[in-house]
Design a protein around this motif. Sequence first.
Motif, PDB file in Angstrom:
ATOM      1  N   GLU A 263       0.820  -1.211   0.000  1.00  0.00           N
ATOM      2  CA  GLU A 263       0.000   0.000   0.000  1.00  0.00           C
ATOM      3  C   GLU A 263       0.858   1.266   0.000  1.00  0.00           C
ATOM      4  N   ARG A 264       2.130   1.155   0.328  1.00  0.00           N
ATOM      5  CA  ARG A 264       3.036   2.315   0.294  1.00  0.00           C
ATOM      6  C   ARG A 264       3.459   2.692  -1.123  1.00  0.00           C
ATOM      7  N   ILE A 265       3.292   1.751  -2.054  1.00  0.00           N
ATOM      8  CA  ILE A 265       3.838   1.952  -3.399  1.00  0.00           C
ATOM      9  C   ILE A 265       2.997   2.954  -4.175  1.00  0.00           C
ATOM     10  N   ARG A 266       3.676   3.874  -4.827  1.00  0.00           N
ATOM     11  CA  ARG A 266       3.022   4.827  -5.735  1.00  0.00           C
ATOM     12  C   ARG A 266       3.186   4.337  -7.176  1.00  0.00           C
ATOM     13  N   TYR A 267       2.174   4.629  -7.990  1.00  0.00           N
ATOM     14  CA  TYR A 267       2.208   4.300  -9.414  1.00  0.00           C
ATOM     15  C   TYR A 267       1.997   5.586 -10.194  1.00  0.00           C
ATOM     16  N   LEU A 268       2.552   5.650 -11.393  1.00  0.00           N
ATOM     17  CA  LEU A 268       2.450   6.873 -12.192  1.00  0.00           C
ATOM     18  C   LEU A 268       1.746   6.574 -13.506  1.00  0.00           C
ATOM     19  N   ARG A 269       0.520   7.049 -13.596  1.00  0.00           N
ATOM     20  CA  ARG A 269      -0.243   6.917 -14.841  1.00  0.00           C
ATOM     21  C   ARG A 269      -0.975   8.209 -15.170  1.00  0.00           C
ATOM     22  N   THR A 270      -1.513   8.867 -14.131  1.00  0.00           N
ATOM     23  CA  THR A 270      -2.343  10.042 -14.341  1.00  0.00           C
ATOM     24  C   THR A 270      -1.685  11.284 -13.753  1.00  0.00           C
ATOM     25  N   ALA A 276       0.434  13.515  -6.610  1.00  0.00           N
ATOM     26  CA  ALA A 276       0.576  12.842  -5.328  1.00  0.00           C
ATOM     27  C   ALA A 276       2.033  12.504  -5.036  1.00  0.00           C
ATOM     28  N   ILE A 277       2.762  12.074  -6.052  1.00  0.00           N
ATOM     29  CA  ILE A 277       4.188  11.786  -5.872  1.00  0.00           C
ATOM     30  C   ILE A 277       4.933  13.055  -5.490  1.00  0.00           C
ATOM     31  N   ILE A 278       4.666  14.131  -6.209  1.00  0.00           N
ATOM     32  CA  ILE A 278       5.342  15.406  -5.917  1.00  0.00           C
ATOM     33  C   ILE A 278       4.999  15.878  -4.502  1.00  0.00           C
ATOM     34  N   ALA A 279       3.726  15.720  -4.126  1.00  0.00           N
ATOM     35  CA  ALA A 279       3.305  16.154  -2.788  1.00  0.00           C
ATOM     36  C   ALA A 279       3.990  15.348  -1.703  1.00  0.00           C
ATOM     37  N   ALA A 284      11.625  13.922   1.747  1.00  0.00           N
ATOM     38  CA  ALA A 284      12.181  12.649   1.264  1.00  0.00           C
ATOM     39  C   ALA A 284      13.614  12.828   0.775  1.00  0.00           C
ATOM     40  N   ARG A 285      14.459  11.883   1.119  1.00  0.00           N
ATOM     41  CA  ARG A 285      15.847  11.896   0.677  1.00  0.00           C
ATOM     42  C   ARG A 285      16.193  10.675  -0.167  1.00  0.00           C
ATOM     43  N   THR A 286      15.452   9.588   0.034  1.00  0.00           N
ATOM     44  CA  THR A 286      15.746   8.355  -0.698  1.00  0.00           C
ATOM     45  C   THR A 286      14.495   7.847  -1.399  1.00  0.00           C
ATOM     46  N   ALA A 287      14.679   7.242  -2.558  1.00  0.00           N
ATOM     47  CA  ALA A 287      13.565   6.669  -3.306  1.00  0.00           C
ATOM     48  C   ALA A 287      14.001   5.355  -3.924  1.00  0.00           C
ATOM     49  N   VAL A 288      13.077   4.411  -3.964  1.00  0.00           N
ATOM     50  CA  VAL A 288      13.294   3.149  -4.662  1.00  0.00           C
ATOM     51  C   VAL A 288      12.285   3.069  -5.798  1.00  0.00           C
ATOM     52  N   VAL A 289      12.799   2.838  -6.997  1.00  0.00           N
ATOM     53  CA  VAL A 289      11.946   2.626  -8.162  1.00  0.00           C
ATOM     54  C   VAL A 289      11.966   1.142  -8.468  1.00  0.00           C
ATOM     55  N   VAL A 290      10.814   0.509  -8.421  1.00  0.00           N
ATOM     56  CA  VAL A 290      10.693  -0.917  -8.722  1.00  0.00           C
ATOM     57  C   VAL A 290      10.307  -1.046 -10.191  1.00  0.00           C
ATOM     58  N   ASP A 366      16.895   1.704   1.942  1.00  0.00           N
ATOM     59  CA  ASP A 366      16.182   2.833   2.535  1.00  0.00           C
ATOM     60  C   ASP A 366      15.275   3.464   1.490  1.00  0.00           C
ATOM     61  N   ALA A 367      14.050   3.754   1.881  1.00  0.00           N
ATOM     62  CA  ALA A 367      13.081   4.267   0.902  1.00  0.00           C
ATOM     63  C   ALA A 367      12.055   5.156   1.588  1.00  0.00           C
ATOM     64  N   ASP A 368      12.281   6.462   1.483  1.00  0.00           N
ATOM     65  CA  ASP A 368      11.236   7.394   1.918  1.00  0.00           C
ATOM     66  C   ASP A 368      10.063   7.370   0.941  1.00  0.00           C
ATOM     67  N   LEU A 369      10.365   7.030  -0.302  1.00  0.00           N
ATOM     68  CA  LEU A 369       9.353   7.014  -1.371  1.00  0.00           C
ATOM     69  C   LEU A 369       9.585   5.774  -2.222  1.00  0.00           C
ATOM     70  N   VAL A 370       8.506   5.069  -2.590  1.00  0.00           N
ATOM     71  CA  VAL A 370       8.606   3.888  -3.447  1.00  0.00           C
ATOM     72  C   VAL A 370       7.645   4.060  -4.615  1.00  0.00           C
ATOM     73  N   ILE A 371       8.168   3.914  -5.817  1.00  0.00           N
ATOM     74  CA  ILE A 371       7.352   4.034  -7.032  1.00  0.00           C
ATOM     75  C   ILE A 371       7.604   2.798  -7.884  1.00  0.00           C
ATOM     76  N   ALA A 372       6.544   2.210  -8.408  1.00  0.00           N
ATOM     77  CA  ALA A 372       6.673   1.027  -9.260  1.00  0.00           C
ATOM     78  C   ALA A 372       6.299   1.358 -10.692  1.00  0.00           C
ATOM     79  N   GLY A 373       7.101   0.845 -11.611  1.00  0.00           N
ATOM     80  CA  GLY A 373       6.812   0.943 -13.039  1.00  0.00           C
ATOM     81  C   GLY A 373       7.132  -0.385 -13.682  1.00  0.00           C
ATOM     82  N   ILE A 374       6.235  -1.356 -13.509  1.00  0.00           N
ATOM     83  CA  ILE A 374       6.507  -2.722 -13.966  1.00  0.00           C
ATOM     84  C   ILE A 374       5.608  -3.125 -15.123  1.00  0.00           C
ATOM     85  N   GLY A 375       5.018  -2.155 -15.774  1.00  0.00           N
ATOM     86  CA  GLY A 375       4.174  -2.445 -16.921  1.00  0.00           C
ATOM     87  C   GLY A 375       2.723  -2.070 -16.694  1.00  0.00           C
TER      88      GLY A 375
END
Length: 538
Positions: A263-270, A276-279, A284-290, A366-375
């Motif tokens: 539920e922590r994961i953000r997705y980028l489509r709209t 929401a990601i920018i907000a 945040a200092r660290t991010a993980v992109v899955v 370490d991940a203050d922010l997590v974003i997934a782009g897996i298709g």
Amino acid sequence: MAEHSDELTGPDLAQGIELTSVRPGELIAGHAFGEPVLLVHVEPNWFAVGGKCTHYGATLAEGVLVSETIRCPWHHACFDLRTGAASRAPALNDLPSYSVVLENNIVRVTGMRDHTRLPADAIRPRGSRAPEKVLLDENPVVGPSSVFIIGASAAGIACAEMLRREAYRGPITLADIDRDAPYDRPNLSKDYLAGNAPEEWLPLHPRDFFEDQRIRILSGVEALQIDTASRTVRLSDGSVQRYGALLIATGASPIRLDIKGGERIRYLRTLADCRAIIANLGEARTAVVVGASFIGLEVAASLVTRGLEVHVVGPETLPLQRVLGTELGELIQSVHESRGVRFHLGRTAQALDDKSVILDDGARLDADLVIAGIGVKPNLELAERAGILLDNGIAVNEFLETSAKDVFAAGDAARWPDAYSDARLRVEHWVVAERQGQVVARNMLGHRDRFDDIPFFWSAHYDKLSIHYTGHAEQWDETRIDGDVRNQDCAVSYMVNGKRRAMATINRDRQSLQTEVEMERELLLKPPPAVTVEPSTA
């Protein structure tokens, strides 16, 4: 917006230049009346149009001349030199066009053209800066009685816009659950997320454009059911809309990770996703992109630009290797690593906690922010409930017709027979979706235009790595490299049995465009394929 006079280059075409100094087919970049202007001699005619592409502002003199059209070098938009009309996406706004006079061995640009005297077969220019207001025809409408479009993104808006260009005067309505649509979706993972572009740049047209063109957009409204027998669409606002012709442009949705803490994961489509990601950047200092996909890497580049420490996790051995091959995969990884991105390849995310991502080997990032782009997966439920034929997407024929009469599909959800590769494709490309929408518009009006455009997309990483991909090759047996990959100046051809199926270029925009034109010429030599999906007569 006009450029400042100190930014104008080349000759003053209002003063004129010598006729004998211009070769047939030569592109002359100059200026007139404080604006950049492109002058072209296509024997026996002379043309002058605005010198900058209306999509992202590329210099058109660096493009390619094809008959009486000019192609943009950056993203392959096409403009009619006779009128300045944007005839093919991704540009939707027209170029200004100018009158040209010849006298005493001098060719001069004299002023804006009077478009009331254009040839009868010319596309009438109409740009968003000063759109001509449309009056709905009280007489019997030429074409379908009305057009309903499900989806107000690339394909849907391009279809509505082209219907008006083609002088359709019936009602056009679009419905989209996304309250912000339509906007420039490719920019979300690039300059807008990076903080280099204001939100004002994102709309495809200002709202008054749609009012003037009598294009009705039902924002935040979902299509719930299509009844092809009664030609109706039931909507989430309780209304039922009738249609004479229907376009299904429902697009695709991100594939979501089903893992502990997901539920922590953000997705980028709209646009809402991006906001929401920018907000959530905040402190945040660290991010993980899955996901080391195109969108994943573009997000990584944007977050690095904002000053975050970024990790990229992916199961492959090289980023984008499946699409671009080993050489370009190595280059892309090295470019990102030079900016500080750390890759964790051959790995998957297994779980998240409040502060980290846990990988399948037990490592914690370490991940203050997590974003997934897996298709993404195509949104097919609406078409499936309506009984429309599916085939790993909404099955359409060469004319983008579905199995239901007067129902078309385009964009990320549509699977079509590709004329160049002789394979059925479904791709998530912005330009492909827009061009399909434009073809649908013409076919709704009785044309029989085959969609045979060469697939094209682009990807930008930081300020120097520009990837253009023309054609489509899911597999290949040989790569041919022209140029220097390490120095980010190359073209890679993907070959099947000695035939080029696709080309990826790095910082060779014009070569990418020339390749598209060459592929189009090859298509002219092929016999047209048989229609593969016949619409129902019911």
